[in-house]
Design an enzyme around this catalytic site. Sequence first.
Site, PDB file in Angstrom:
ATOM      1  N   LEU A   1      35.682  17.820 -40.775  1.00 52.74           N
ATOM      2  CA  LEU A   1      34.400  17.737 -41.491  1.00 52.74           C
ATOM      3  C   LEU A   1      33.442  18.835 -41.053  1.00 52.74           C
ATOM      4  O   LEU A   1      32.628  19.321 -41.833  1.00 52.74           O
ATOM      5  CB  LEU A   1      33.725  16.389 -41.216  1.00 52.74           C
ATOM      6  CG  LEU A   1      34.315  15.146 -41.862  1.00 52.74           C
ATOM      7  CD1 LEU A   1      33.641  13.914 -41.314  1.00 52.74           C
ATOM      8  CD2 LEU A   1      34.182  15.219 -43.378  1.00 52.74           C
TER       9      LEU A   1
ATOM     10  N   ASP B   1      16.648  15.814 -28.490  1.00 54.10           N
ATOM     11  CA  ASP B   1      17.072  16.844 -29.447  1.00 54.10           C
ATOM     12  C   ASP B   1      16.838  16.366 -30.874  1.00 54.10           C
ATOM     13  O   ASP B   1      17.705  16.493 -31.741  1.00 54.10           O
ATOM     14  CB  ASP B   1      18.538  17.212 -29.230  1.00 54.10           C
ATOM     15  CG  ASP B   1      18.875  18.548 -29.888  1.00 54.10           C
ATOM     16  OD1 ASP B   1      17.943  19.302 -30.219  1.00 54.10           O
ATOM     17  OD2 ASP B   1      20.074  18.840 -30.081  1.00 54.10           O
TER      18      ASP B   1
HETATM   19  N1  LIG Z   1      29.245  10.647 -38.420  1.00 58.79           N
HETATM   20  C1  LIG Z   1      29.461  11.723 -39.187  1.00 58.79           C
HETATM   21  N2  LIG Z   1      29.776  11.566 -40.476  1.00 58.79           N
HETATM   22  C2  LIG Z   1      29.999  12.647 -41.253  1.00 58.79           C
HETATM   23  N3  LIG Z   1      29.932  13.917 -40.841  1.00 58.79           N
HETATM   24  C3  LIG Z   1      29.626  14.143 -39.560  1.00 58.79           C
HETATM   25  C4  LIG Z   1      29.365  13.069 -38.666  1.00 58.79           C
HETATM   26  N4  LIG Z   1      29.087  13.578 -37.465  1.00 58.79           N
HETATM   27  C5  LIG Z   1      29.146  14.901 -37.605  1.00 58.79           C
HETATM   28  N5  LIG Z   1      29.481  15.264 -38.856  1.00 58.79           N
HETATM   29  C6  LIG Z   1      29.666  16.613 -39.364  1.00 58.79           C
HETATM   30  O1  LIG Z   1      30.269  17.394 -38.355  1.00 58.79           O
HETATM   31  C7  LIG Z   1      29.457  18.499 -38.017  1.00 58.79           C
HETATM   32  C8  LIG Z   1      29.487  18.724 -36.537  1.00 58.79           C
HETATM   33  O2  LIG Z   1      28.815  17.684 -35.899  1.00 58.79           O
HETATM   34  P1  LIG Z   1      28.262  17.780 -34.432  1.00 58.79           P
HETATM   35  O3  LIG Z   1      27.305  16.676 -34.231  1.00 58.79           O
HETATM   36  O4  LIG Z   1      29.402  17.898 -33.503  1.00 58.79           O
HETATM   37  O5  LIG Z   1      27.611  19.170 -34.350  1.00 58.79           O
HETATM   38  P2  LIG Z   1      26.231  19.714 -34.892  1.00 58.79           P
HETATM   39  O6  LIG Z   1      25.188  18.690 -34.728  1.00 58.79           O
HETATM   40  O7  LIG Z   1      26.414  20.266 -36.253  1.00 58.79           O
HETATM   41  O8  LIG Z   1      26.028  20.918 -33.916  1.00 58.79           O
HETATM   42  P3  LIG Z   1      25.535  20.907 -32.426  1.00 58.79           P
HETATM   43  O9  LIG Z   1      26.619  20.302 -31.622  1.00 58.79           O
HETATM   44  O10 LIG Z   1      25.365  22.357 -32.141  1.00 58.79           O
HETATM   45  O11 LIG Z   1      24.258  20.147 -32.406  1.00 58.79           O
HETATM   46  C9  LIG Z   1      28.071  18.152 -38.538  1.00 58.79           C
HETATM   47  O12 LIG Z   1      27.372  19.274 -38.914  1.00 58.79           O
HETATM   48  C10 LIG Z   1      28.375  17.272 -39.728  1.00 58.79           C
HETATM   49  O13 LIG Z   1      28.594  18.057 -40.873  1.00 58.79           O
END
Ligand SMILES: Nc1ncnc2c1ncn2[C@@H]1O[C@H](COP(=O)(O)OP(=O)(O)OP(=O)(O)O)[C@@H](O)[C@H]1O
Lengths: 415, 433
Positions: A78, A199
């Site tokens: 995703l 954050d």
């Molecule tokens: N629970 C979820 N349901 C659907 N998509 C998700 C979910 N969690 C994360 N994602 C998707 O995965 C991506 C990566 O998530 P993650 O939280 O690891 O990183 P981020 O917040 O984008 O970056 P960072 O770690 O730099 O803050 C997100 O941008 C989102 O598109």
Amino acid sequence: MAVSPLVAPTSDAFKPSRPISSPFKRQTSAVPSSNGNGTPRYPPAARSAPGDGAAMTLDPIEQLNEDEKRKYVKGKKLGEGTYANVYLGHVRHDPSTLVAIKKIKVQQQYQDGMAPDAVRELKYLRELQHPNIISLLSVFSSKDQNLNLVLEYLPLGDLEMLIRDVDRVRYGAGDIKAWMGMLTRAVWFCHDNFVLHRDIKPNNLLIAADGEVKLADFGLARSFADPGRRMTANVITRWYRPPELLFGARHYGGAVDIWSVGMVFAELIIRAPFLAGNTEVEQIALICKQIGTPTEDNWPGVTQLREYTVPSEVVPVWGKEAYMGRFGAVGADGVDLLVRTVALDPKKRITAREMLEHRWWRTDPKPTRKEDLPRKSGGEEKMGADLKRRNGILDDETNNRGAKVARKLDFGQAK
Amino acid sequence: MAAEDARYRQTSQYQMWSFSPTQLAAMRENTNAAARTRIAERLASLPAASNTTSAPTSSVNTPDPEGASISALPEFLSAPEEAQLMNFYTLELLRAGDHAEMPDEIKATAAAFFRRFYVTNSIMTYPPQEMLIVALFFACKAEGSFISITEFGKQFGKDNPEDILAGEFLLCQGLRFAIDVKHPFRALRGAVMELSTLPDIERNRLVAAEHRAREILRFSALMTDAYFHYTPSQIMLAALSLADRGVAERLITQTFHYVAPPFTSNNNSGSETPATSGPDAPSSNTKRNAAPRSSNNSGEDKSQIIGSHIRDKVLGTIEACRDLLSKELPERREHWTNKTVIKAQITPLRKKLTKCRDPDRWNLVELQRVRREQATKKGGGSDDGEPDDRTLESDAAVFGEALPVPPKRRKVGATDGGGGPGEGKGDPFGGPL
Ligand SMILES: Nc1ncnc2c1ncn2[C@@H]1O[C@H](COP(=O)(O)OP(=O)(O)OP(=O)(O)O)[C@@H](O)[C@H]1O
Ligand SMILES: [Mg+2]
């Protein structure tokens, strides 16, 4: 105490008496576990991996992990964050139940075992159960000891996508009120449990299928139960970072998150980051210009903070009226709430609880029902990614957070 | 107390790591028995050459109907013996923590981790002397102190980080990834603040009581199974009661004289969740309404909790906890480090342990190396595909217990009044944790 007590006089006698052989040669015959009532019992033998040649013996904890892992099927990727890859998944016996599987990357730069982000996210998500906080459904380890967090799947993107898609997503005061209400409840719940998120930003506010906003990404969270302890000032993405952290405060509380909430509030209204500094110095300058210059008058003690520096031209703190032009869309009560969230002195900043008691929520327009909230438009996946890049804030922190911020966090506190 | 209690029920400590003494004893028996079986099998399957220490040599010509491998088995530790060693190693852990000058919370978290890990793992399987260092290291992280492994290792003469890191993931798994431990320290601070406002408690007496109670929390609460059986506020009250019964009783009296504020309607959350006074979004109550206990969380309970029968129940629980703590009063520290005691009671057990430990699990570094090797073989390099399907046939039905919706175990202690207003200012049970 001079001598480590662990250098026990007897310890030499307890070196392994024979070479350790492969753990994979036989299967066990009994694995203790506990059933749903907490009464331990013995299940039948664990089976070995088929077609594996050597059988793999599993101990109870390994077996439990295997079972947990097998409950889910991992699908397409995703997205990718700084310290994790996120995959779509579903429950094996019920493919219609979707989940997001966040697989923690093995960080090359972090040599000290399980990464801080992972430890924090695991710790806090496991304990915080609230409709506006992303749910941790399960945890398991995959091969090579990768940590996998099974999260509720939140398919409708994040608030940042909605804010930025000015052309296709339209929303009004009732929608902002609904989103802000959900965010504020989440923050209240964190603080009431003595957890700082550290954050908060639109990109960490994910949206469930029914429109519910969920606070996510607890990779920088910590508890603030112990007021005496020093904490790092190097948290919160710069645009959402409060002045006390920019000035290097090492003792702070829930007020840091409230400032971020205020920044999100402002951003929802003007559909652009309110204070988008390119550097910390610029960020401080923007705060001084747009909110007012922190001085001993409006913030007793501020000049004692380690990194206190402000532009020489002192701007008096703007009153409510000054915000009406730009932020008036949420009405005078909304502006009143906004102004209280961006009080320079953290002691005077409104708390999450006080926010929830504010009259804005009860004045018209009513908050939109979550089902009726605007949603991201189609084809947004690519756009989301583009926006992210365009908006790519903070190379030094967001992209390398695990390495740079986290390692500094409270380093050496244990000593 | 009510507010704390409702909150406490949400914690992993309550949901996953609280057991009655009977349950806990049964689990330990099972862990011990299962480990014996496994280790026996593993030892029996070892090449004979490496088995010489205990293998009989005279059976070459004499057919033994029982089979030589049986008679070659070592004597195993019994569950009570494991329990005794467990206490010894818990003290080792505390001493190590003192040596490294760690804060109370970290030591306490480490001790809780350590004892939790060995509920479902035998000390014959994984080496306690090493796991206690791992527990201390991971407790630092869990409490938000991200110290470098090299620096950490140095304090214990461990030059190779792998020695410690090899056990980290294992520990986490053993904890079922529940890494938040709730301690009684803060409740004690709150209680003392509360007491200091009372006119009839002498200052010096209070200071002494607090000091002694803290010593008990730092030692007795960690050396016993208190964390498995009681809530932080119960442990705190028991410790305070051991320190100065009069002071503790004063606090309890104070609590039960507390008069409940007039109750707001709007279901249960009116007081617990200010959200109800916020936006009218339909979500605000959903989770709580779905919670099994929410229907009880109303004024009825509140009036019960200040009722005397509840107080008696609370007193009973605290008395039981007091008894438990008094088995390991801080003075017992000397006992556990006394050379004669060690020689008579601990050394024989440790000697026994060297003979019956798990040949496949004892060396953590080697275990991890083999696991990783196995992982790369199975996963064919990339870890992100979906090879998970090829692992075990499901034994899922056998294991009822998953992290997500853990079974509600018995109630911890007596305070099942539950869920009243969170604003109990006179509540020495500490409000929310
Ligand atoms: N629970 C979820 N349901 C659907 N998509 C998700 C979910 N969690 C994360 N994602 C998707 O995965 C991506 C990566 O998530 P993650 O939280 O690891 O990183 P981020 O917040 O984008 O970056 P960072 O770690 O730099 O803050 C997100 O941008 C989102 O598109
Ligand atoms: Mg994020």
